[in-house]
Structure formats: C-alpha cells, structure tokens
Design a protein around this motif. Structure first.
Motif, short mmCIF file in Angstrom:
data_model
loop_
_atom_site.label_atom_id
_atom_site.label_comp_id
_atom_site.label_asym_id
_atom_site.label_seq_id
_atom_site.Cartn_x
_atom_site.Cartn_y
_atom_site.Cartn_z
N GLU A 195 22.72 29.97 133.55
CA GLU A 195 23.53 30.44 132.88
C GLU A 195 23.40 31.83 133.78
O GLU A 195 25.25 31.81 133.60
CB GLU A 195 22.95 31.34 131.34
N ASP A 246 23.98 40.75 128.91
CA ASP A 246 24.24 41.35 127.85
C ASP A 246 23.69 40.88 126.80
O ASP A 246 22.97 41.39 125.47
CB ASP A 246 25.61 42.27 127.48
N LYS A 247 23.34 39.24 126.98
CA LYS A 247 22.62 38.47 125.88
C LYS A 247 21.57 38.51 126.16
O LYS A 247 20.87 38.19 127.16
CB LYS A 247 23.35 36.86 126.06
N THR A 297 27.01 29.65 126.06
CA THR A 297 27.07 30.67 126.43
C THR A 297 27.61 31.65 127.88
O THR A 297 28.43 32.44 127.39
CB THR A 297 25.60 31.02 126.89
N CYS A 313 28.71 40.12 130.74
CA CYS A 313 28.68 39.38 129.71
C CYS A 313 27.07 38.50 129.43
O CYS A 313 26.83 38.81 128.28
CB CYS A 313 29.38 38.66 129.24
N VAL A 314 26.80 37.58 130.14
CA VAL A 314 25.92 36.83 130.19
C VAL A 314 24.83 37.88 130.14
O VAL A 314 23.77 37.58 128.95
CB VAL A 314 26.04 35.75 131.54
N THR A 340 18.78 35.06 128.40
CA THR A 340 19.38 34.50 128.97
C THR A 340 18.67 34.11 130.62
O THR A 340 17.70 34.80 131.39
CB THR A 340 20.82 34.86 129.10
N GLN A 347 23.05 26.22 126.33
CA GLN A 347 23.57 27.14 127.66
C GLN A 347 25.08 27.12 128.56
O GLN A 347 25.64 28.37 128.07
CB GLN A 347 22.67 26.89 128.93
N ARG A 351 31.94 31.14 127.03
CA ARG A 351 32.36 31.88 125.87
C ARG A 351 32.47 33.60 126.58
O ARG A 351 32.89 34.10 126.27
CB ARG A 351 31.09 32.15 124.89
N CYS A 352 31.33 33.24 127.75
CA CYS A 352 31.52 34.88 129.09
C CYS A 352 32.75 34.36 129.96
O CYS A 352 33.30 35.85 129.97
CB CYS A 352 30.08 34.92 129.19
#
Length: 373
Positions: free
Chosen positions: A236, A228-229, A311, A225-226, A232, A308, A314-315
């Motif tokens: 993170e 894919d952002k 982020t 998930c991280v 990052t 951070q 959220r993941c």
C-alpha cells in the motif's frame, strides 16, 4: 580477546528508545578462537558468529578498503590486530559508531553522543564516500529520527551530493535499493527519506519520475496519508508513492526497482484506476464500468487486495470521494452473489458465467442508482 556492544543498541539506549537488537564486535580474536568457545559462524563475506547462548551476533573487528564501484567494491581485512576504533571508523554515521565495554563504559571516538544531543546525522569519515548505499541509509535514519528533531548536517549533505555527481549512485544494484526503500516506507516519517534523496540529488538518479515538484508533493501527501492509517502494508505504501504517475511509468519504475510482484501489481492497479474513476459521473454511474473495474482488480479472487487498493486510492487518487464510494458500494453488493444458488437453478458452463455477471450487474445498478448510494 574483548567484546564490545556496538551500533544501534548503544545509539538507541542513549536516545531512550527500546533496544531491539544487540550486536557485538570482538577485538583480538581469530575465527578459530570463536569456534573454540562454541560460537557458530554465519558470515560469508566476513567473520560473524552467533553466541552459543544468547544467539546474538558477534563480528570480528574489521576494516574495509575500496577496490571498485558500488556496494560490492570492497576488500575486507579482519585480524586480531584490528582495533575497536578502526572498526568504528568504517561505519556510516557518528551516532552508529559508538560502543560499550562489557562493564558498560562508553567508547565514543567520533563524538556520536555529542551529535545525539545536537540531533545531527553526521558521517564518521571520508570513507563514507566509498559506499553509495550510505546515502540511502542516511536518508532512512533521517526518516526514522526526524520526529526526534534530527537533521542531516551540511557537510554530510554536501558529501552525498558530491557522491551523486561522481556517479556513485548509478552503481547501486536494484535489490539493495529496494531493501532500503522498503524499510524506509515503514519508518516514522517515511517522506523524510525521499526528501533527503531529493535534496542530495539521488532521487533523480534512482526514481527520476518523482523528482519534479508537481509529482513529488502529491506522492509525499499520498504516502503520509497511507502511513497514518494503522497497519498498512509495504504494498500500500509503495503504491501510494507511485500513485501520481501514469500507469506505464509506474509499471516501468516498479520493475526497475525489482519490487516484489504484490507491490508491482498494486501500484499498477492504483495508477490504472485513477483515469477510469475520473471519467465516472457520480450522478449517473455506469454499472458496466463499475463491474469492469471489479473484474480488472480480480476482486472475486483477491478481495483483500481490493481493500488495499481502496486505501491507496482514497489517499492518492485525484478523484472525488463520491466516485470511490461508488466503487466500494459496487464491491459490497456484487460480492453477495452466490454462484451455488445459480447452480442450483440449473445454470452451468458459459450460462452460469453469464448469469453470475448479470446478477452482479443488476445489484450494482440497483445499489448505485439510489440517492443514498
């Protein structure tokens, strides 16, 4: 004296990828020969030189012999009688053991081109077993090239398992493990790195907290998930990796890996926040609790780290989106309090601190108690 382009540059060209670094091996030369041609020596453990024009690295052909445990347990032999094939034989994977002559001819004694076509990661020789770091390197290449369809061949996986069973991995120093781990976190499929480590048994030796299925899967989901952002950071990604752990376990593992302080601190915050957020009732938010979380995160001095943290949470946090939105809302409104305005009203010292906190709390309560928070 002959120079050959070697390693990643040859591999990536055959894969149709951008070649970023070009490394060379020189056969039939001595350090004195290289210095006489204007090269500058930079290698401490073995002779490596910088080209006077291109600044690319030229290493004298060498062989290595295992003398002890771990990464440093080698003696290096470098002399004009070492052949190109002998130099290539000491490398880890066949896809990294190819060379090109200065006129472009491919030298491929270990069939790396065949393995590229078969999308196979295969060890060059039994010498692979002499260096446990090669398990991590193989896992990292698996993470890099998995989107292209590469897998580790059965023979190499069996060899890595044998190395783990013989205790070779236990002799890796944390600094080298962290170096490979950090690079792996930024590969194209970073979860592939940890899957290979788990399948080889190395994960249980290096990061045992992640080895169980109930921890491993959420860790990989958080990492993906991280990843894919866009953009990052290492911090993170590392915090996401450890996010399923309890705070004390995350702190201990981050220290054992000798992760940099920023990575340790973000992992600590992420794992500390999860149980506190889980207790929060989104329908009846506690303004004091939200303000305490902002204080814990040192939000006032480190707002960029707080971004951070959000982020990662959220993941990787098993909390509701509503709870994270409350925290984000609290940070937005509380950051609008201007201490200079309160100074102008005559507040100083402890009274100023109390006034700042009271104003921040009022804004948090007002914003989070509205139905549209």
């Amino acid at each position: 004296m002959q120079a050959y382009l070697v390693g990643g540059a040859v591999r990536d060209e055959l894969l149709g990828l951008e070649v970023k670094d070009r490394d060379w091996v020189v056969v039939g030369a001595t350090p004195e020969d290289m210095l006489a041609k204007g090269f500058k020596q930079v290698g401490a453990d073995f002779p490596v030189f910088l080209h006077p024009g291109t600044r690319e690295e030229y290493a004298l052909a060498r062989t290595e012999r295992k003398q002890g445990r771990g990464y440093h347990g080698f003696t290096v032999y470098s002399a004009p009688d070492v052949t190109l094939e002998e130099d290539l034989r000491r490398r880890d994977l066949t896809i990294n053991a190819m060379a090109r002559t200065e006129d472009g001819a491919l030298v491929d004694p270990f069939h790396g081109q065949t393995d590229i076509k078969a999308r196979t990661l295969r060890h060059v020789s039994e010498a692979f077993a002499e260096d446990p770091l090669r398990i991590l390197r193989t896992a990292r290449f698996a993470a890099r090239f998995r989107p292209l369809g590469f897998t580790v061949c059965d023979q190499t996986m069996a060899l890595m398992r044998r190395m783990v069973n013989e205790g070779e991995v236990d002799h890796l120093v944390p600094e080298r493990v962290w170096q490979e781990l950090q690079r792996a976190l930024h590969e194209r499929a970073p979860d592939g790195f940890f899957e290979i480590l788990r399948d080889s048994g190395a994960l249980a030796a290096l990061i045992p907290e992640l080895d169980s299925e109930e921890v491993f899967q959420p860790a990989m989901e958080a990492l993906r998930c991280v990843h894919d952002k866009p953009g990052t950071s290492t911090e993170e990604r590392f915090a996401a990796l450890l996010s399923p752990l309890e705070e004390n376990a995350a702190i201990a593992r981050a220290k054992a890996l000798k992760a940099p302080n920023d990575s340790q601190n973000l992992a600590r915050l992420a794992t500390a926040f999860v149980p506190q957020l889980r207790k929060m009732d989104p329908q009846h938010p506690d303004g004091d609790a939200l303000l305490d979380l902002l204080d814990q995160a040192d939000f006032w001095r480190r707002p960029e780290r707080f971004v951070q943290l959000l982020t990662v949470l959220r993941c990787g946090a098993p909390t509701s989106e509503d709870q994270l939105n409350l925290l984000a809302t609290a940070s937005n409104v509380a950051s609008g309090v201007d201490p200079k305005l309160l100074l102008a009203q005559g507040y100083t010292g402890k009274a100023l601190g109390s006034a700042i906190r009271k104003e921040r709390l009022n804004r948090i309560v007002d914003a989070t108690s509205r139905p549209d928070h």
